[in-house]
Design an enzyme around this catalytic site. Structure first.
Site, PDB file in Angstrom:
ATOM      1  N   PRO A  66      36.137  30.730  36.141  1.00  0.00           N
ATOM      2  CA  PRO A  66      36.433  30.023  34.885  1.00  0.00           C
ATOM      3  C   PRO A  66      36.263  28.507  34.975  1.00  0.00           C
ATOM      4  O   PRO A  66      36.596  27.796  34.032  1.00  0.00           O
ATOM      5  CB  PRO A  66      37.890  30.408  34.588  1.00  0.00           C
ATOM      6  CG  PRO A  66      38.469  30.828  35.881  1.00  0.00           C
ATOM      7  CD  PRO A  66      37.347  31.302  36.762  1.00  0.00           C
ATOM      8  N   TYR A 116      27.281  21.753  30.457  1.00  0.00           N
ATOM      9  CA  TYR A 116      28.718  21.952  30.222  1.00  0.00           C
ATOM     10  C   TYR A 116      28.947  22.663  28.896  1.00  0.00           C
ATOM     11  O   TYR A 116      29.748  23.585  28.800  1.00  0.00           O
ATOM     12  CB  TYR A 116      29.383  20.571  30.216  1.00  0.00           C
ATOM     13  CG  TYR A 116      30.890  20.571  30.137  1.00  0.00           C
ATOM     14  CD1 TYR A 116      31.659  21.116  31.160  1.00  0.00           C
ATOM     15  CD2 TYR A 116      31.549  19.971  29.062  1.00  0.00           C
ATOM     16  CE1 TYR A 116      33.042  21.087  31.107  1.00  0.00           C
ATOM     17  CE2 TYR A 116      32.929  19.933  29.004  1.00  0.00           C
ATOM     18  CZ  TYR A 116      33.668  20.498  30.033  1.00  0.00           C
ATOM     19  OH  TYR A 116      35.037  20.465  29.977  1.00  0.00           O
TER      20      TYR A 116
HETATM   21  P1  RFL Z   1      36.776  41.579  28.546  1.00  0.00           P
HETATM   22  O1  RFL Z   1      37.192  40.537  27.596  1.00  0.00           O
HETATM   23  O2  RFL Z   1      37.470  41.669  29.852  1.00  0.00           O
HETATM   24  O3  RFL Z   1      36.881  42.971  27.803  1.00  0.00           O
HETATM   25  C1  RFL Z   1      36.705  44.180  28.501  1.00  0.00           C
HETATM   26  C2  RFL Z   1      37.502  45.233  27.777  1.00  0.00           C
HETATM   27  O4  RFL Z   1      37.260  46.479  28.440  1.00  0.00           O
HETATM   28  C3  RFL Z   1      38.490  47.184  28.554  1.00  0.00           C
HETATM   29  N1  RFL Z   1      38.341  48.126  29.668  1.00  0.00           N
HETATM   30  C4  RFL Z   1      38.099  49.436  29.497  1.00  0.00           C
HETATM   31  N2  RFL Z   1      37.957  50.167  28.375  1.00  0.00           N
HETATM   32  C5  RFL Z   1      37.690  51.493  28.524  1.00  0.00           C
HETATM   33  N3  RFL Z   1      37.582  52.101  29.771  1.00  0.00           N
HETATM   34  C6  RFL Z   1      37.719  51.379  30.901  1.00  0.00           C
HETATM   35  N4  RFL Z   1      37.597  51.958  32.101  1.00  0.00           N
HETATM   36  C7  RFL Z   1      37.993  49.983  30.796  1.00  0.00           C
HETATM   37  N5  RFL Z   1      38.177  48.992  31.702  1.00  0.00           N
HETATM   38  C8  RFL Z   1      38.389  47.877  30.999  1.00  0.00           C
HETATM   39  C9  RFL Z   1      39.535  46.108  28.765  1.00  0.00           C
HETATM   40  O5  RFL Z   1      40.826  46.560  28.393  1.00  0.00           O
HETATM   41  C10 RFL Z   1      39.005  44.998  27.846  1.00  0.00           C
HETATM   42  O6  RFL Z   1      39.558  45.089  26.541  1.00  0.00           O
HETATM   43  O7  RFL Z   1      35.199  41.471  28.896  1.00  0.00           O
HETATM   44  P2  RFL Z   1      33.962  40.865  28.061  1.00  0.00           P
HETATM   45  O8  RFL Z   1      33.898  41.412  26.694  1.00  0.00           O
HETATM   46  O9  RFL Z   1      32.819  41.014  28.969  1.00  0.00           O
HETATM   47  O10 RFL Z   1      34.327  39.307  27.881  1.00  0.00           O
HETATM   48  C11 RFL Z   1      34.380  38.460  29.015  1.00  0.00           C
HETATM   49  C12 RFL Z   1      35.450  37.396  28.805  1.00  0.00           C
HETATM   50  O11 RFL Z   1      36.687  38.025  28.510  1.00  0.00           O
HETATM   51  C13 RFL Z   1      35.616  36.492  30.039  1.00  0.00           C
HETATM   52  O12 RFL Z   1      34.362  36.217  30.614  1.00  0.00           O
HETATM   53  C14 RFL Z   1      36.280  35.158  29.683  1.00  0.00           C
HETATM   54  O13 RFL Z   1      37.625  35.343  29.309  1.00  0.00           O
HETATM   55  C15 RFL Z   1      36.184  34.159  30.865  1.00  0.00           C
HETATM   56  N6  RFL Z   1      36.947  32.916  30.586  1.00  0.00           N
HETATM   57  C16 RFL Z   1      36.415  31.961  29.754  1.00  0.00           C
HETATM   58  N7  RFL Z   1      35.184  32.118  29.208  1.00  0.00           N
HETATM   59  C17 RFL Z   1      34.688  31.185  28.333  1.00  0.00           C
HETATM   60  O14 RFL Z   1      33.550  31.364  27.866  1.00  0.00           O
HETATM   61  N8  RFL Z   1      35.413  30.076  27.976  1.00  0.00           N
HETATM   62  C18 RFL Z   1      36.673  29.842  28.478  1.00  0.00           C
HETATM   63  O15 RFL Z   1      37.311  28.851  28.108  1.00  0.00           O
HETATM   64  C19 RFL Z   1      37.205  30.790  29.452  1.00  0.00           C
HETATM   65  N9  RFL Z   1      38.452  30.640  29.969  1.00  0.00           N
HETATM   66  C20 RFL Z   1      38.222  32.763  31.127  1.00  0.00           C
HETATM   67  C21 RFL Z   1      38.968  31.605  30.808  1.00  0.00           C
HETATM   68  C22 RFL Z   1      38.778  33.725  31.997  1.00  0.00           C
HETATM   69  C23 RFL Z   1      40.035  33.522  32.539  1.00  0.00           C
HETATM   70  N10 RFL Z   1      40.550  34.479  33.448  1.00  0.00           N
HETATM   71  C24 RFL Z   1      41.191  35.635  32.964  1.00  0.00           C
HETATM   72  C25 RFL Z   1      40.073  34.455  34.772  1.00  0.00           C
HETATM   73  C26 RFL Z   1      40.230  31.415  31.346  1.00  0.00           C
HETATM   74  C27 RFL Z   1      40.765  32.370  32.228  1.00  0.00           C
HETATM   75  C28 RFL Z   1      42.138  32.149  32.818  1.00  0.00           C
END
Ligand code: RFL
Length: 403
Positions: free
Chosen positions: A299, A394
């Protein structure tokens, strides 16, 4: 007992940004699809993660009429501030590089909007339905085995399966070991990720580079701020009571010199190990990967949700061309096109990690790395060319031609 299950032309695993955008675009294109989600509706609508949406992401969402929520409630953001031993400086990246901004809009709000649009259009979602395995991906009738909400196994048959179920999902697990290459890097850095019930204290992303470790400040809403504190690998979130967090943030963000932080209850704390990985290729037969399932990105540069949206649009276009017009060309090039964006974003995120973190220890290598970091920051402060490069990457996502 196994139930007979159901069918859809495209079975989408996961209702995150990738799966729900894909579902929306397929549904509008008249493709029969279903989203299978392990969590409940409440879980996905309250799961706080990303907040910074790149201009390209916003353009995609607007192009498809899915940006009403973020246009109403999101706000523009274009400044970051670096604080280190050498003082502080600000970059207004809307005046640098390609002149683009971020839109700050919490990921759970985006997910809520995408889900509402999808359901309004008649889209099918099965909550509390966990995909266990994807089989027969080398045929044109792949099958997804799921655990239904009442705990029984069932099968979904499809023409194509889209694995949007994150890094630990069933799609990745189901790839034959010899069919893909996995690239993985553990950056050796951990963050305590925090959500504070407090307004942002800066009108900028704040990066505190400090001998005790990195500290970050990022706006989420007018009443919620995300903070990060670099912490030892073996830290447990419970080791950090609110007082300790605010004291450490104050120290590393140098509030003595630059003014206090608005404090509030810490409503969430969790440890994030900075790791990156990429699965290559993003296709195996009739199974496609998108979002975190395709590539996990640290992240440090806020790229993950933005890549997820970019890949979901590319995959939707390719699936529509194939299913509606019998043209498989987009599916054939999907993986290569996404990997181009993914590796650019990985490279920039990796650079950001080097910019923000010193090395633990006091040996020669640690001193060397620390001096490199200082030099990287001073180049960013002093060189217009470096600032333009920084701004472009960025706020951009992936390869430049994505915009
Ligand atoms: P997601 O959002 O994790 O959604 C995946 C979904 O799949 C479900 N799932 C299942 N469903 C059915 N069967 C299974 N076996 C399953 N296993 C899992 C889950 O419940 C979930 O609902 O993936 P997706 O769609 O690929 O999206 C990716 C983003 O969520 C992720 O890359 C970002 O959150 C990363 N990230 C950030 N990205 C940005 O572009 N801008 C940011 O400011 C940013 N800040 C962050 C972040 C990630 C963070 N973490 C959690 C490390 C900040 C943090 C703290």
């Amino acid at each position: 007992m196994t139930t007979s299950g159901d069918t859809a032309d495209v079975v989408i695993l996961g209702a995150g940004p990738a799966g729900l955008l894909l579902g929306n675009l397929l549904q509008r294109g008249g493709v029969d699809c279903v989203v299978l989600e392990r969590g409940s509706r409440e879980h996905i609508q309250t799961r706080a993660r990303a907040g910074f949406l790149a201009a390209h992401t916003v353009r995609i969402l607007r192009r498809h009429g899915l940006a009403d929520g973020l246009d109403r409630h999101g706000h523009d953001h274009s400044t970051c501030e670096f604080r280190s031993d050498d003082g502080r400086f600000r970059l207004d990246y809307s005046r640098l590089g390609r002149g683009e901004r971020h839109t700050v809009y919490p990921q759970q709000a985006l997910v809520t909007d995408l889900l509402a649009h999808y359901l309004d259009a008649g889209g099918r979602v099965r909550f509390t339905t966990e995909a266990l395995e994807v089989r027969d991906t080398d045929t044109d009738r792949p099958t997804v085995t799921v655990r239904t909400p009442d705990g029984r196994p069932a099968h979904w048959r499809a023409r194509y399966v889209a694995g949007c179920d994150g890094r630990h999902g069933a799609a990745r697990r189901s790839l034959p070991a010899d069919a893909v290459r996995r690239h993985h890097l553990d950056h050796g850095v951990s963050w305590l990720g925090l959500l504070a019930e407090a307004p942002p204290s800066l009108d900028a992303v704040g990066y505190g580079v400090h001998g005790r470790g990195f500290a970050g400040h990022m706006a989420r809403t007018s009443t919620v701020t995300r903070y990060y504190l670099q912490c030892p690998r073996d830290t447990r979130a419970d080791d950090w009571p609110d007082d300790r967090i605010w004291a450490e943030l104050a120290l590393r963000l140098r509030t003595d010199a630059y003014g206090p932080l608005h404090q509030g209850r810490i409503s969430h704390r969790g440890v994030v190990h900075l790791e990156s990985d990429v699965v290559e290729p993003l296709r195996h037969g009739t199974l496609f990967l998108a979002g975190d399932a395709a590539s996990l990105i640290s992240p440090s540069a806020a790229k993950g949700a933005n890549l997820a949206v970019l890949e979901a649009e590319l995959l939707a276009e390719a699936l529509l061309d194939d299913l509606a017009h019998g043209d498989p060309a987009g599916l054939d090039t999907y993986s290569a096109r996404c990997l181009d964006h993914i590796w650019r974003a990985q490279e920039f995120s990796h650079w950001m990690i080097g910019l923000l973190h010193g090395s633990p220890g006091t040996d020669g290598e640690a001193r060397f790395r620390d001096s490199l970091r200082r030099s990287r920051i001073s180049a960013l402060r002093d060189s217009r060319a470096q600032q333009d490069w920084f701004a472009e990457h960025y706020v951009g996502v992936g390869a430049v031609r994505a915009a």
